[in-house]
Scaffold this active site. Structure first.
Site, mmCIF file in Angstrom:
data_model
loop_
_atom_site.group_PDB
_atom_site.id
_atom_site.type_symbol
_atom_site.label_atom_id
_atom_site.label_comp_id
_atom_site.label_asym_id
_atom_site.label_seq_id
_atom_site.Cartn_x
_atom_site.Cartn_y
_atom_site.Cartn_z
ATOM 1 N N HIS A 95 0.809 -1.224 0.000
ATOM 2 C CA HIS A 95 0.000 0.000 0.000
ATOM 3 C C HIS A 95 0.839 1.270 0.000
ATOM 4 C CE1 HIS A 95 -4.043 -1.788 0.645
ATOM 5 N NE2 HIS A 95 -3.288 -2.817 1.007
ATOM 6 N N ASP B 5 3.702 9.527 -1.100
ATOM 7 C CA ASP B 5 2.513 8.797 -0.650
ATOM 8 C C ASP B 5 2.243 7.664 -1.626
ATOM 9 O OD1 ASP B 5 0.253 8.248 0.877
ATOM 10 O OD2 ASP B 5 -0.406 10.328 0.924
HETATM 11 P P1 ADQ Z 1 -2.728 6.334 4.619
HETATM 12 O O1 ADQ Z 1 -1.311 6.741 4.818
HETATM 13 O O2 ADQ Z 1 -3.507 6.180 5.866
HETATM 14 O O3 ADQ Z 1 -2.885 4.991 3.770
HETATM 15 P P2 ADQ Z 1 -4.596 7.828 2.769
HETATM 16 O O4 ADQ Z 1 -4.634 7.048 1.524
HETATM 17 O O5 ADQ Z 1 -4.637 9.284 2.530
HETATM 18 O O6 ADQ Z 1 -3.325 7.536 3.672
HETATM 19 O O7 ADQ Z 1 -5.836 7.444 3.654
HETATM 20 C C1 ADQ Z 1 -6.183 8.174 4.805
HETATM 21 C C2 ADQ Z 1 -7.626 7.839 5.203
HETATM 22 O O8 ADQ Z 1 -7.893 8.400 6.483
HETATM 23 C C3 ADQ Z 1 -8.631 8.428 4.226
HETATM 24 O O9 ADQ Z 1 -9.625 7.465 3.955
HETATM 25 C C4 ADQ Z 1 -9.224 9.626 4.995
HETATM 26 O O10 ADQ Z 1 -10.589 9.855 4.721
HETATM 27 C C5 ADQ Z 1 -9.068 9.193 6.444
HETATM 28 N N1 ADQ Z 1 -8.880 10.378 7.282
HETATM 29 C C6 ADQ Z 1 -7.829 11.213 7.288
HETATM 30 N N2 ADQ Z 1 -8.023 12.217 8.168
HETATM 31 C C7 ADQ Z 1 -9.217 12.003 8.742
HETATM 32 C C8 ADQ Z 1 -9.953 12.683 9.761
HETATM 33 N N3 ADQ Z 1 -9.506 13.770 10.412
HETATM 34 N N4 ADQ Z 1 -11.149 12.165 10.113
HETATM 35 C C9 ADQ Z 1 -11.612 11.050 9.504
HETATM 36 N N5 ADQ Z 1 -10.959 10.382 8.557
HETATM 37 C C10 ADQ Z 1 -9.769 10.845 8.183
HETATM 38 C C11 ADQ Z 1 -1.980 4.040 3.148
HETATM 39 C C12 ADQ Z 1 -0.955 4.653 2.197
HETATM 40 C C13 ADQ Z 1 -1.667 5.461 1.130
HETATM 41 C C14 ADQ Z 1 -2.676 4.576 0.384
HETATM 42 C C15 ADQ Z 1 -3.580 3.841 1.363
HETATM 43 C C16 ADQ Z 1 -4.459 2.807 0.667
HETATM 44 O O11 ADQ Z 1 -0.026 5.460 2.908
HETATM 45 O O12 ADQ Z 1 -0.730 6.014 0.219
HETATM 46 O O13 ADQ Z 1 -3.477 5.390 -0.452
HETATM 47 O O14 ADQ Z 1 -2.813 3.162 2.350
HETATM 48 O O15 ADQ Z 1 -3.705 1.887 -0.021
#
Ligand code: ADQ
Length: 739
Positions: free
Chosen positions: A177, A379
């Site tokens: 991921h 990312d």
């Molecule tokens: P993450 O590093 O966790 O995931 P991301 O893909 O942006 O990063 O996902 C974050 C999730 O957290 C999103 O669904 C977002 O809605 C939720 N979120 C963030 N802030 C929030 C808040 N304040 N309240 C509620 N929800 C919140 C890892 C990898 C990424 C990859 C994913 C999936 O680092 O690059 O996209 O896995 O494979």
């Protein structure tokens, strides 16, 4: 546009596999807490859970992961509605070393290219290996009557190899991921080869984007020397071919859209435009840089003062680690500084929420934002950019996106920025805030169409189809492959080509006395040595006389008895000077070993060395016999080395195939030989490893046979046919004019 996802929008969760599956990830979809009333489960809200649960709900199966609490035996398996969960038990010390340590202090920063933040600690690596083995054991126990084992993410890079070793006979798939870094970063990991071998236990290794898949193929080729096909994205490994692919993850678009349509709307029209940031609080997300860019915007475009707010929503994350606490302090300070500098009695430029918000609230914020500022420093994909787009159901906003996020590979209509460039990000913000509606709409329509089409269901379909597609095969090495590997190295130099005999020039046969050279191999060797710019040497464990007779061409050089005897055109015949010292004792040893011989076993006297063959002895008797043979060899003061269904006895002289190679090139070209000639070596045997090691950095070396055996060779070839292709290339390559 990224076209890997061939099937457009489909039902959530597609066809394959039609049997239950096992998902293995660091965390389970529930976090278990030991409260006053016993164990309580709280559903995890992470993206991984919402992405993967639909597959298990549809097909049934088992989810294996860590539950977040220390559990006792008997407490670790639960049944849900459609699938079961099994907790892998980890002690507090293991959580520290495997999870906080190797996963989050080594792999996370390194794979995101934050080299200065990366810590290498052998104890943590060993814990990571042990814990990965434990996850695999649990998965292997469950892997009966299922369609697939699917392992997730950087915490479990070794798990596929452990599953393979446990002889799990269903397809094994792995998905990463986070980014996979470029070769020059990845190789900083002291356990780089081990990690690659761990991942290659899978039948399918999936990444978010092609760039990461390409980085992986580079590393596999350069560090393991195995063959890869970059177009078909295949790796030859052991007796298998591993598929590699880019599967850009999507989101459940319709769900986000529906929530955004239903979520309450503001009662009065807003006075200010909103720039929105949403992240886990992590140093990879570039939150300080984003605040600095906003501050720069207010400096360079003061017309936005009083009219724009920046709303940053950060979810607490990994607070046990000091670097995350430091980051939080830095963000608090920056928010304070910017507000202190620009706020008026009626306006504060930055609003900062340090908590998680509900899905409904989040969707409303996405919907009503004018600009989403998604600027990670690196990312894997970044789902926030996609969620923002799905929730844009009212007036169209603008997505400002870091080109260092995986999502930038497909989201072309976003305004893409370099997140390290504060001035350029501030200018991109200005452009987004002042963009006219027609342009905003055109961009948003295209972004939404793509995310709707390549949604989570399409991602799952695509990945599961590839994971259960059955075996792939890599085309055999072609002359073009040798051209790529050898032509730049040979350049305008003559060549000395060294070849082992058994298993390299001829296939291994049960009785070594029948390993004759094919007419085609003879013809090819002849075509090579006819060239004035090419010499060929055969380096074998057989006696000199034996190997010379088998090849039967006196234009070649021969090194017999692993290089202790050498001859060839223009070369003074060589016999290692210490050999006479061992002659009498070697005869005694041969007689002693002859007393151990029995039907199916015999002693081959090779002059300088001897070999005890046992290929005709029944399997169950071999182990005891080999032990006695080895003991006799060692007691006589000789070295015992394993060979193909044989044991060799060699005098304890520090001389091997590597020394023989150097002896030949030095005798023919002098001590500065490496300036006058190039060396290529192909061999299939452990004894050829001595030559591979001596030639490292000096020549190009090929290990013939299964590509998952450890080797110091620079490249791998699958079989004798590939060696013949090498000879064909050598025979045909453009001639080198003598200088
Ligand atoms: P993450 O590093 O966790 O995931 P991301 O893909 O942006 O990063 O996902 C974050 C999730 O957290 C999103 O669904 C977002 O809605 C939720 N979120 C963030 N802030 C929030 C808040 N304040 N309240 C509620 N929800 C919140 C890892 C990898 C990424 C990859 C994913 C999936 O680092 O690059 O996209 O896995 O494979």
């Amino acid at each position: 546009m990224e076209t890997r996802t061939s099937q457009a929008k489909s039902s959530l969760v597609g066809p394959a596999p039609d049997r239950p599956l096992v998902i293995v990830s660091n965390r389970l979809p529930v976090t278990v807490l030991r409260g006053p009333r016993g164990l309580e489960g709280r559903r995890s809200s992470g993206g991984l859970v919402s992405a993967l649960e639909p597959v298990l709900l549809r097909h049934g199966g088992r989810w294996i992961g860590w539950a977040g609490a220390e559990l006792r035996s008997g407490e670790d398996v639960w049944s849900g509605d459609r699938y079961e969960m099994e907790a892998v038990r980890l002690s507090a010390a293991e959580v520290n070393s495997y999870y906080h340590g190797f996963s989050n202090r080594t792999l996370w920063p390194l794979f995101h290219c934050f080299v200065a933040r990366t810590r290498f600690n052998r104890g943590e690596w060993e814990a990571y290996e042990r814990v990965n083995a434990r996850f695999a054991e649990a998965a292997a126990r469950s892997a009966r009557e299922i369609g697939l084992v699917w392992v997730h993410d950087y915490h479990l890079l070794l798990c596929p190899q452990f599953l393979r070793a446990a002889e799990v006979d269903v397809p094994i798939a792995f998905f990463l991921h986070i980014p996979f870094p470029p070769f020059d970063i990845f190789r900083l990991l002291p356990w780089d080869r081990e990690v690659l071998r761990g991942m290659l236990g899978a039948d399918l290794v999936g990444f978010h984007v092609r760039n990461y898949a390409r980085n992986f193929l580079d590393c596999v080729e350069k560090l393991l020397g195995v063959r890869v096909d970059r177009d078909a994205m295949l790796v030859e490994y052991g007796e298998r071919t591993v598929r590699v692919g880019a599967f850009p993850i999507g989101i459940d678009f319709e769900r986000f859209e529906q929530i955004a349509l239903r979520a309450p709307r503001p009662l009065s029209p807003r006075r200010e435009k909103v720039i929105l940031g949403v992240d886990r609080l992590d140093y990879t997300k570039g939150i300080p840089e984003r605040l600095l860019a906003f501050e720069r915007l207010l400096e360079t475009h003061p017309e936005h003062q009083g009219k724009v707010v920046f709303l940053e929503l950060a979810v607490p994350s990994r607070f046990e680690m000091s670097e995350y606490r430091q980051l939080k302090r830095r963000i608090d300070e920056l928010v304070g500084r910017i507000n202190g500098r620009f706020a008026t009695a009626t306006w504060s430029p930055v609003r900062y929420l340090y908590r998680s918000v509900s899905a409904e609230r989040l969707a409303a914020l996405y919907r009503d934002a004018d600009v989403a500022l998604v600027t990670p420093l690196r990312d894997g994909m970044n789902l926030v950019a996609k969620e923002f787009v799905a929730c844009q159901v009212s007036h169209p906003g603008v997505l400002v996106l870091s080109y260092l996020a995986g999502s930038a590979e497909t989201m072309h209509e976003a305004i893409q920025v370099n997140p390290y460039d504060i001035d350029a990000t501030a200018e991109a913000l200005h452009r987004a805030l002042t963009m006219d509606e027609a342009e905003r709409r055109s961009r948003m329509v295209a972004l939404r169409r793509r995310e709707r089409q390549y949604d989570l269901g399409a991602w799952l379909d695509d990945f599961l189809r590839a994971a259960t597609a059955g075996p792939a095969t890599l085309a055999p090495p072609s002359e073009q492959d040798f051209d790529r590997w050898l032509r730049p190295f040979l350049s305008r130099y003559p060549l000395v080509l060294f070849l082992d005999y058994d298993g390299t020039l001829t296939p291994l046969v049960d009785d070594p006395r029948r390993a004759t050279l094919s007419a085609e191999a003879k013809r090819l060797l002849g075509a090579c040595v006819r060239r004035r710019d090419t010499k060929v040497a055969i380096v074998s464990g057989r006696s000199l006389e034996d190997v010379k007779a088998l090849v039967g061409d006196d234009r070649l050089y021969y090194a017999g008895n692993h290089g202790m005897e050498i001859e060839g055109p223009g070369l003074a015949p060589f016999r290692h000077p210490d050999l006479p010292l061992y002659q009498a004792r070697l005869g005694e040893l041969a007689r002693k070993l002859e007393t151990l011989a029995r039907p199916g076993a015999w002693v081959e006297r090779k002059g300088a060395t001897l070999t005890f063959h046992y290929r005709g002895v029944p399997r169950e008797e071999r182990e005891a016999l080999v032990a006695r043979v080895r003991e006799a060899i060692v007691q006589s003061g000789f070295q015992a080395r394993g060979a193909h269904l044989a044991v060799e006895g060699r005098p304890p002289i520090g001389w091997d195939k590597g020394h023989a190679v150097l002896h030949i090139v030095r005798s023919l070209y002098g001590p500065a030989w490496s300036e006058r000639v190039r060396v290529v070596y192909a061999g299939d045997d452990e004894t050829d490893e001595d030559a591979f090691r001596i030639l490292s950095g000096l020549g190009i070396t090929f290990r013939v046979g299964r590509a998952d055996t450890l080797s110091a060779a620079t490249h791998r070839l699958p079989n004798v046919e590939a060696v013949h292709t090498l000879l064909r290339w050598v025979a045909k390559r453009p001639a080198v004019r003598p200088s």
